[in-house]
Design an enzyme around this catalytic site. Structure first.
Site, short mmCIF file in Angstrom:
data_model
loop_
_atom_site.label_atom_id
_atom_site.label_comp_id
_atom_site.label_asym_id
_atom_site.label_seq_id
_atom_site.Cartn_x
_atom_site.Cartn_y
_atom_site.Cartn_z
N LEU A 1 19.64 -4.87 4.66
CA LEU A 1 20.61 -4.59 3.59
C LEU A 1 22.02 -4.55 4.15
O LEU A 1 22.23 -4.15 5.30
CB LEU A 1 20.28 -3.24 2.94
CG LEU A 1 18.91 -3.18 2.24
CD1 LEU A 1 18.62 -1.76 1.77
CD2 LEU A 1 18.85 -4.17 1.07
N THR B 1 0.84 -1.21 0.00
CA THR B 1 0.00 0.00 0.00
C THR B 1 0.87 1.26 0.00
O THR B 1 0.50 2.27 -0.61
CB THR B 1 -0.99 0.04 1.19
OG1 THR B 1 -0.26 0.09 2.42
CG2 THR B 1 -1.91 -1.17 1.19
N ASN B 2 2.02 1.20 0.64
CA ASN B 2 2.94 2.35 0.58
C ASN B 2 3.49 2.52 -0.84
O ASN B 2 3.60 3.64 -1.34
CB ASN B 2 4.07 2.20 1.60
CG ASN B 2 3.65 2.61 2.99
OD1 ASN B 2 3.42 3.79 3.26
ND2 ASN B 2 3.52 1.64 3.88
N HIS C 1 8.83 3.00 9.11
CA HIS C 1 8.66 2.04 10.21
C HIS C 1 7.37 2.39 10.95
O HIS C 1 7.12 3.57 11.23
CB HIS C 1 9.86 2.10 11.16
CG HIS C 1 9.79 1.07 12.24
ND1 HIS C 1 10.17 -0.23 12.04
CD2 HIS C 1 9.35 1.16 13.52
CE1 HIS C 1 9.96 -0.92 13.15
NE2 HIS C 1 9.48 -0.11 14.07
C1 GAR Z 1 3.96 -0.97 6.80
O1 GAR Z 1 3.18 -0.81 7.94
C2 GAR Z 1 5.41 -0.60 7.11
O2 GAR Z 1 5.55 0.46 7.99
C3 GAR Z 1 5.89 -1.89 7.72
O3 GAR Z 1 5.34 -2.89 6.89
C4 GAR Z 1 4.07 -2.43 6.41
C5 GAR Z 1 4.03 -2.63 4.90
O4 GAR Z 1 2.75 -2.31 4.39
N1 GAR Z 1 7.33 -1.93 7.75
C6 GAR Z 1 8.00 -2.50 8.74
O5 GAR Z 1 7.47 -3.06 9.67
C7 GAR Z 1 9.51 -2.40 8.60
N2 GAR Z 1 10.16 -2.64 9.85
P1 GAR Z 1 2.54 -2.15 2.83
O6 GAR Z 1 3.19 -3.36 2.15
O7 GAR Z 1 1.05 -2.15 2.67
O8 GAR Z 1 3.17 -0.85 2.39
#
Ligand code: GAR
Length: 185
Positions: free
Chosen positions: A84, A13-14, A100
């Protein structure tokens, strides 16, 4: 035109927010596992690469490194869950950012990702949580903080409801930071 590379591991979604905001700037999407974010990249007509973390293990960063051109302006870890290596981090010093889902330095570090972060916030009795965009350094979730957005935790919140609340803020925060860093209006 700025060149963005987005690294993903999940629903994306991001990534979608980035594709919607910067339709011509994402030059490739790289995933460390098969995930819906790859479908989003394909739907947007963006080059998508799967570098399977289970297949490549120690070589994962090296393979990702090889896919990123020198003239890439910004690498965005948008729900990317692998770590990474220093070679890649040093090559793109201050050009890699991560989102995060907590108010770092709370609930960050090795093993803290996805729902676990929200479970930790609820378990700690925190009254607020949120999301953080930060530069990626060799310390997990330890790089300089660029921006944060806060959400209030209410007594009826569960880890799942908190996750949804925070995610709703992530997209705007991340797009805003990218816009600022690349000075795109
Ligand atoms: C998001 O909430 C992001 O902040 C988290 O994974 C999710 C991905 O959502 N990232 C972490 O936890 C990294 N430590 P998305 O695939 O829908 O963007």
């Amino acid at each position: 035109m700025s060149k963005l590379v987005v690294l993903v591991s999940g629903g994306g979604t991001n990534l979608q927010a980035i594709l919607d905001a910067f339709p011509n700037q994402v030059i490739s999407v790289i995933a460390d596992r098969d995930c819906y974010a790859l479908v989003r990249a394909a739907n947007a007509g963006v080059a998508a690469h799967l570098v399977d973390r289970k297949l490549y293990r120690d070589e994962l960063s090296e393979r990702i490194n090889a896919l990123i051109p020198d003239d890439c302006d910004l690498i965005v870890l948008a729900g990317f869950l692998s770590i990474l290596d220093s070679q890649l981090i040093q090559r793109f010093n201050h050009k890699i950012i991560n989102i995060h889902p907590s108010l770092l330095p709370r609930h960050g570090g090795a093993g803290m990702w996805g729902i676990k972060v929200h479970q930790a916030a609820i378990k700690s009795g925190d009254q607020e949580s949120g999301c953080t965009v930060h530069y990626v350094s060799e310390e997990i979730d330890g790089g300089a903080i660029i921006a944060q957005a806060k959400v209030i935790i209410t007594p009826d919140d569960t880890a799942e409801s908190l996750q949804q609340k925070v995610l709703a803020h992530e997209h705007e925060l991340l797009v805003g930071v990218i816009r600022k860093l690349l000075s795109i209006n």
